[in-house]
Write an enzyme that holds these catalytic residues in place. Structure first.
Site, short mmCIF file in Angstrom:
data_model
loop_
_atom_site.label_atom_id
_atom_site.label_comp_id
_atom_site.label_asym_id
_atom_site.label_seq_id
_atom_site.Cartn_x
_atom_site.Cartn_y
_atom_site.Cartn_z
N ASP A 10 39.08 -57.47 -6.70
CA ASP A 10 38.77 -56.07 -6.44
C ASP A 10 37.27 -55.80 -6.60
O ASP A 10 36.61 -56.44 -7.43
CB ASP A 10 39.59 -55.20 -7.41
N HIS A 27 33.19 -57.34 1.79
CA HIS A 27 34.30 -58.28 2.02
C HIS A 27 33.76 -59.66 2.39
O HIS A 27 34.30 -60.68 1.98
CB HIS A 27 35.23 -57.74 3.12
N LEU A 121 45.37 -79.02 -4.82
CA LEU A 121 45.42 -77.60 -5.23
C LEU A 121 46.35 -76.88 -4.25
O LEU A 121 46.22 -77.08 -3.04
CB LEU A 121 44.01 -77.00 -5.15
C1 FPP Z 1 39.45 -55.39 -2.67
O1 FPP Z 1 38.20 -54.75 -2.72
C2 FPP Z 1 39.45 -56.44 -1.67
C3 FPP Z 1 40.22 -56.48 -0.53
C4 FPP Z 1 41.17 -55.42 -0.16
C5 FPP Z 1 40.11 -57.59 0.42
C6 FPP Z 1 39.96 -58.96 -0.17
C7 FPP Z 1 39.33 -59.82 0.82
C8 FPP Z 1 38.42 -60.75 0.55
C9 FPP Z 1 37.96 -61.14 -0.79
C10 FPP Z 1 37.78 -61.41 1.72
C11 FPP Z 1 38.16 -62.73 2.11
C12 FPP Z 1 39.42 -63.31 1.65
C13 FPP Z 1 39.94 -64.44 2.16
C14 FPP Z 1 41.20 -65.00 1.61
C15 FPP Z 1 39.25 -65.17 3.25
P1 FPP Z 1 38.11 -53.21 -2.38
O2 FPP Z 1 37.76 -53.09 -0.94
O3 FPP Z 1 39.37 -52.53 -2.80
O4 FPP Z 1 36.91 -52.77 -3.28
P2 FPP Z 1 36.68 -51.34 -3.94
O5 FPP Z 1 37.76 -51.16 -4.97
O6 FPP Z 1 35.33 -51.47 -4.56
O7 FPP Z 1 36.73 -50.32 -2.83
#
Ligand code: FPP
Length: 244
Positions: A10, A27, A121
């Protein structure tokens, strides 16, 4: 040392906002943190890593962000899977995959097929995943067997349900990590986390690195996992194991 790590990644959006950049930049930086985490697990011999990449609720985000995330997943699948295979990583996806477009679906299947016999893994990516949905699917699958006469209601116990849940073939996660400062499970692996140690950090996911992961492991090493037993019982069990 935990053998199975589960992570809620997050804070990508806030990381980008702090830099006055669009959320998608966060992201992208998050995807680099995923690579660092995989490297760490391989170096340290951690057998399983489960990442929450996209929740069943994330479909409700602004369409532009959903599209950007799909593009990112597609690119990551194209770029990373062969390298993961070379490093003997087994890649799998858990969640409601029918909601993804044909391009992503095809690449998910290819990744799973290509890496299915790898053993260094096990990387499970939770995509369009929800813990309640996982439990509901398992319950439905048991109900179907009962309706078809393959199972008696009295044969339904914890083990029967567990065997129909996502990650049924892996030991439950030992350590759960959530970055980004919130202290919630947010419908991640509700069933599987029953006895998992929980660790939370304010660090935003794009800044997650070996140093932060080591802090989590150091904290985990101090914990006493009792699984509902007493300290004295756990000490006796440890002594028994050591003498065998
Ligand atoms: C949460 O941060 C993150 C996500 C909803 C997306 C997770 C995706 C990645 C880490 C990118 C790549 C992943 C793979 C497996 C290739 P948020 O957007 O909720 O952050 P915020 O709480 O600060 O708004």
């Amino acid at each position: 040392m935990p053998s199975h790590l589960a992570i809620i990644m997050d804070g990508n959006g806030r990381w980008a906002q702090q830099r006055r950049r669009p959320r998608v930049i966060g992201h992208r930086a998050g995807a680099r943190a995923v690579n660092r985490t995989i490297d760490f697990c391989l170096e340290r011999g951690i057998a399983a890593l489960t990442l929450f990449a996209f929740s069943s609720e994330n479909w409700g985000r602004p369409q532009q962000e959903v599209d950007a995330l799909m593009k990112l997943f597609l690119g990551a699948l194209d770029r990373e899977v062969d390298e993961l295979h070379r490093r003997a990583v087994r890649v799998r996806f858990i969640g409601e995959r029918s909601r993804f477009g044909a391009g992503i679906l095809h690449r998910m299947q290819r990744a799973e097929q290509l890496t299915r016999d790898n053993r260094t893994l096990t990387l499970s990516i939770a995509a369009s995943y929800g813990g309640r949905q996982d439990i509901a699917h398992a319950a439905r699958s048991l109900a179907e067997d009962v309706a078809a006469g393959r199972l008696l209601p009295e044969q339904i116990d914890e083990q029967a349900l567990a065997s129909r849940m996502a990650l049924a073939d892996l030991p439950a996660p030992d350590l759960f990590i959530r970055t980004g400062g919130d202290t919630r499970i947010s419908n991640f692996l509700l069933w599987q986390l029953a006895y998992t140690e929980l660790w939370f950090t304010e660090v935003l996911w794009p800044e997650f690195d070996a140093h932060v992961l080591q802090q989590a492991l150091d904290d985990y090493a101090q914990r006493e996992r009792r699984f509902g037993l007493t300290s004295a019982q756990i000490a006796a069990l440890a002594a028994e194991n050591a003498s065998q």
